[in-house]
Every structure is written in C-alpha cells, then in structure tokens.
Design a protein around this motif. Structure first.
Motif, PDB file in Angstrom:
ATOM      1  N   GLN A 132      39.012  46.534  36.031  1.00  0.00           N
ATOM      2  CA  GLN A 132      38.759  45.628  34.901  1.00  0.00           C
ATOM      3  C   GLN A 132      39.869  45.666  33.851  1.00  0.00           C
ATOM      4  O   GLN A 132      39.887  44.825  32.966  1.00  0.00           O
ATOM      5  CB  GLN A 132      37.378  45.875  34.273  1.00  0.00           C
ATOM      6  CG  GLN A 132      37.171  47.226  33.643  1.00  0.00           C
ATOM      7  CD  GLN A 132      36.564  48.248  34.606  1.00  0.00           C
ATOM      8  OE1 GLN A 132      36.678  48.111  35.826  1.00  0.00           O
ATOM      9  NE2 GLN A 132      35.924  49.274  34.077  1.00  0.00           N
ATOM     10  N   GLU A 153      44.146  40.145  35.940  1.00  0.00           N
ATOM     11  CA  GLU A 153      43.108  39.269  36.515  1.00  0.00           C
ATOM     12  C   GLU A 153      41.987  40.055  37.201  1.00  0.00           C
ATOM     13  O   GLU A 153      41.298  39.505  38.078  1.00  0.00           O
ATOM     14  CB  GLU A 153      43.732  38.259  37.482  1.00  0.00           C
ATOM     15  CG  GLU A 153      44.689  37.284  36.800  1.00  0.00           C
ATOM     16  CD  GLU A 153      43.994  36.426  35.748  1.00  0.00           C
ATOM     17  OE1 GLU A 153      43.113  35.630  36.106  1.00  0.00           O
ATOM     18  OE2 GLU A 153      44.322  36.573  34.557  1.00  0.00           O
ATOM     19  N   ASN A 154      41.804  41.307  36.792  1.00  0.00           N
ATOM     20  CA  ASN A 154      40.766  42.171  37.395  1.00  0.00           C
ATOM     21  C   ASN A 154      40.944  42.310  38.905  1.00  0.00           C
ATOM     22  O   ASN A 154      39.985  42.537  39.627  1.00  0.00           O
ATOM     23  CB  ASN A 154      39.346  41.625  37.106  1.00  0.00           C
ATOM     24  CG  ASN A 154      39.062  41.530  35.625  1.00  0.00           C
ATOM     25  OD1 ASN A 154      39.730  42.186  34.820  1.00  0.00           O
ATOM     26  ND2 ASN A 154      38.100  40.718  35.258  1.00  0.00           N
ATOM     27  N   VAL A 195      43.650  41.087  28.566  1.00  0.00           N
ATOM     28  CA  VAL A 195      42.864  40.437  29.617  1.00  0.00           C
ATOM     29  C   VAL A 195      43.546  39.179  30.157  1.00  0.00           C
ATOM     30  O   VAL A 195      43.358  38.798  31.309  1.00  0.00           O
ATOM     31  CB  VAL A 195      41.440  40.152  29.087  1.00  0.00           C
ATOM     32  CG1 VAL A 195      41.485  39.198  27.906  1.00  0.00           C
ATOM     33  CG2 VAL A 195      40.519  39.634  30.166  1.00  0.00           C
TER      34      VAL A 195
HETATM   35  C1  LIG Z   1      38.027  40.618  33.730  1.00  0.00           C
HETATM   36  O1  LIG Z   1      36.969  41.439  33.275  1.00  0.00           O
HETATM   37  C2  LIG Z   1      36.733  41.383  31.882  1.00  0.00           C
HETATM   38  C3  LIG Z   1      35.625  42.343  31.536  1.00  0.00           C
HETATM   39  O2  LIG Z   1      35.868  43.594  32.054  1.00  0.00           O
HETATM   40  C4  LIG Z   1      36.379  39.968  31.466  1.00  0.00           C
HETATM   41  O3  LIG Z   1      36.253  39.911  30.060  1.00  0.00           O
HETATM   42  C5  LIG Z   1      37.459  39.009  31.929  1.00  0.00           C
HETATM   43  O4  LIG Z   1      37.056  37.692  31.669  1.00  0.00           O
HETATM   44  C6  LIG Z   1      37.736  39.176  33.399  1.00  0.00           C
HETATM   45  N1  LIG Z   1      38.900  38.343  33.730  1.00  0.00           N
HETATM   46  C7  LIG Z   1      38.905  37.497  34.773  1.00  0.00           C
HETATM   47  C8  LIG Z   1      40.128  36.692  34.977  1.00  0.00           C
HETATM   48  O5  LIG Z   1      37.955  37.399  35.523  1.00  0.00           O
END
Ligand SMILES: *[C@@H]1O[C@H](CO)[C@@H](O)[C@H](O)[C@H]1NC(C)=O
Ligand SMILES: *[C@@H]1O[C@H](CO)[C@@H](O)[C@H](O)[C@H]1NC(C)=O
Ligand SMILES: *[C@@H]1O[C@H](CO)[C@@H](O)[C@H](O)[C@H]1NC(C)=O
Ligand SMILES: *[C@@H]1O[C@H](CO)[C@@H](O)[C@H](O)[C@H]1NC(C)=O
Ligand SMILES: *[C@@H]1O[C@H](CO)[C@@H](O)[C@H](O)[C@H]1NC(C)=O
Ligand SMILES: *[C@@H]1O[C@H](CO)[C@@H](O)[C@H](O)[C@H]1NC(C)=O
Length: 302
Positions: free
Chosen positions: A243, A247-248, A259
C-alpha cells in the motif's frame, strides 16, 4: 481603515503567524519567510552534503577545494575519507563537485552565510543510527568504514534536502528564485535516486557485522525521520508494504513518493527537527551542534 491602521493590522497578523509557528501550534504548516531566507535555509543542507561527499570521496572538503565558499565558517568535525570501492568513489566525488556548484549558485544569487559548525563524526552518525535502529549497535555504526555504510549514511541527508526544495518552491515569490530552486532540486533528486538505487541493488544483504539488511536500515531511517519531523509519513524505505508502493502494485520503492507518486515535501521546521536529531527545531544537535544558520534557523534558537 486608514492606511496606517491597515498596516498595523497587517503587522499584527504577521507577528501572530510567526508566534503560532514558533509555539508549535502550526508546526506542520507554512512559515513566514521571504525568498532570500528560504533559499539561504537550503545552504545548511548543501554545506553538509558538500563536506560529507567531498571528504568521503577525496579526504578533503571545501577548505581545500573551494575555500571562499566556506566564508570563514569553522571546519567540520570528524569528516574523513571513506573506504569506498572505485565505482562508488567516482560517483560520490561527482556529487561532491555538484555541491560546490550548488553552494556557488546560492551564494551568488542570494548571498549566504559562513559554513555552520557541522558534526560529521562517526559518533554523530552512530548516534543517529542507534536511534533509527532503536538499539545500541555494536560496534558503533561507522559511515566511513566501507561502501555500504557510506551509502546508508548518504541515505540520511540528500533526501531531506530534496523534500525541502519541493516544500520551498511554491512559497517563492520571484520566478528567478523558483527557477534556481527547481534547478537545484533536479540535481538533488538525481543524487538521491542514485544513492537509493545503489542501496536497492543490495537491499537483501546484511550490513556486516550487524544482522539487519540494507532494507531494514533504510526503512528504520525513514521511520526515524518521520518521527522526528512530526508531520506524518513523508519518507519511505526501499522495500515497503504494497500500500506504500507505486499504484499499490509493488513493494520496491526506489523513489520515495506519495499515493500519486508525487514527491513529498517538508517545511524548514520539519527539516530542522530531523537534522538536529532532537525533534525540536529550537534544540540544535546531531549534525548541527550549534544550530543551522540563516534567519529561519537562527530565529528559532532565541
Ligand atoms: C492505494 O492504497 C491506498 C490506501 O492504502 C489508497 O488510498 C489509494 O487510493 C490506492 N491507490 C490506488 C491507485 O489504488
Ligand atoms: C559530535 O557528536 C557526537 C555524538 O553526539 C558528540 O559526542 C560530540 O561531542 C559532537 N562534537 C561536536 C564538536 O559537537
Ligand atoms: C524501541 O524498543 C523498545 C524496547 O526495546 C520498545 O518498547 C519501543 O517501542 C521501541 N520503539 C520504537 C520506535 O520502535
Ligand atoms: C529481496 O528479497 C525478496 C524476498 O526474497 C525478493 O522478492 C526481492 O526481489 C529481493 N530484492 C532484491 C533487490 O534482491
Ligand atoms: C528486516 O527485513 C525483513 C525483510 O526485508 C523483515 O522480514 C524483517 O521484519 C525486518 N526486520 C526488522 C528488525 O526490521
Ligand atoms: C523545544 O525546545 C525549546 C528550547 O529548549 C523548549 O523551550 C520547547 O519547550 C521545546 N519544545 C517542545 C515541543 O518540546
């Protein structure tokens, strides 16, 4: 309102803002300072990088390479030639010369101040590293002992300079000052990326003689900087939970960013808390035993 009472009200507002900042209420928010103060503030970090890189690579610093830029400030304590492999020495030597250019550019554009007292001793780094690792490393961490230790020590400072420029640029009034700061930032960001890449290549190696890996060290140093800065997570190590990755989607974290993969930014107060190692912008220590120089740092010491 008459012009005069309008001016008084403006002064009162300024004083109130400064007061709030100094009392720590708005410790993460904007500070009141002009362009010159803000750019001069960066000199503190450029001085420490110049001395650490030049001494680490060459065994001599500004007093030998560009004495006029030190402007009569005391020599750094404890800086010395590091035991680096040839490739790393070349890279750090280049970074050192770049810092000379940065100092010259800042001093030429906004004047400057004498080099502040710097503590680049083994003990200063060992103390910082013990706090990061939350233990007493034995033997004490020596940044000059080998390539990996020097790169880990280099992980500590340039990143702070980089996020400081990102924080400063939007507050600069003159476009030529913004141009200067952006150009300094570009090279700082490059240096930080190279240091982090060199460390990432060895992320899973243990740092002898300790049992922790390079990744463990970087994660802990970043956590320490977040604790000292006291304004949330603005700093991430080399291997992160998904996370915190881009992009996680990845746990590698060669560039530390938010983020949306935008750079974090820090205010001068956060930076002072970190480089003093005290978590308090009014209590010098760490790499700056007598505090930073320039109006921003000095005004917090009174
Ligand atoms: C990645 O995870 C965070 C929370 O941990 C979230 O706020 C964010 O929107 C996520 N980003 C994507 C690109 O999914
Ligand atoms: C440098 O830092 C070390 C460790 O904190 C300390 O023992 C030493 O007195 C400092 N030296 C100076 C000149 O401030
Ligand atoms: C440091 O270690 C102590 C015990 O060894 C623990 O209680 C404390 O939570 C740790 N602090 C951090 C920031 O990890
Ligand atoms: C470190 O180890 C992890 C887990 O074994 C692996 O996924 C990763 O690719 C390694 N990273 C590097 C830079 O060697
Ligand atoms: C060190 O890193 C490894 C993986 O890189 C992790 O499993 C371990 O929890 C970390 N240890 C500490 C003390 O941070
Ligand atoms: C920071 O240090 C100053 C000077 O020592 C002290 O007056 C102040 O209370 C400290 N602030 C915090 C939040 O500890």
């Amino acid at each position: 309102m008459t012009g005069r009472s309008c001016f008084s009200a403006f002064l009162l507002l300024l004083i109130t803002l400064e007061f709030i900042t100094v009392m720590g209420v708005a410790q993460c928010g904007r500070i009141v300072a002009n362009d010159v103060d803000r750019i001069q503030f960066a000199l503190n970090l450029e001085f420490i990088e110049a001395e650490f890189f030049l001494n680490g690579a060459l065994g001599m610093g500004l007093d030998a390479m560009a004495p006029s830029l030190a402007q009569g400030g005391p020599p750094p304590v404890g800086a010395r030639r590091a035991n680096l492999d040839g490739r790393t020495r070349r890279i750090i030597e280049e970074f050192g010369y770049q810092e000379i250019g940065h100092l010259r550019a800042i001093i030429t554009n906004v004047r400057g101040f004498p080099r502040p007292q710097l503590n680049l001793s083994v003990e200063a780094f060992a103390t910082m590293m013990n706090r990061a690792m939350n233990t007493t490393l034995s033997p004490p961490f020596n940044p000059y002992a080998n390539t990996i230790n020097f790169l880990l020590a280099s992980y500590i400072i340039p990143y702070v300079g980089l996020v400081g420029y990102v924080g400063t640029i939007p507050n600069l009034v003159s476009s030529s000052n913004r141009q200067l700061a952006a150009s300094l930032l570009a090279v700082e960001a490059g240096q930080d990326a190279v240091i982090r890449t060199l460390l990432y290549e060895r992320a899973n190696e243990t740092v002898p003689p300790y049992r922790m890996t390079v990744a463990n060290f970087t994660n802990r140093i970043s956590e320490l900087r977040n604790r000292l800065g006291m304004c949330g997570v603005k700093d991430e190590g080399l291997i992160v939970p998904l996370q915190l990755g881009a992009e996680n989607r990845t746990t590698s974290n060669i560039l530390s960013a938010d983020v949306n993969s935008l750079s974090y930014s820090r205010t001068p107060l956060e930076i002072l808390r970190i480089i003093y190692g005290t978590g308090n912008e009014s209590r010098p220590g760490g790499f700056f035993p007598s505090g930073g120089s320039g109006r921003i740092a000095r005004s917090l010491l009174r």
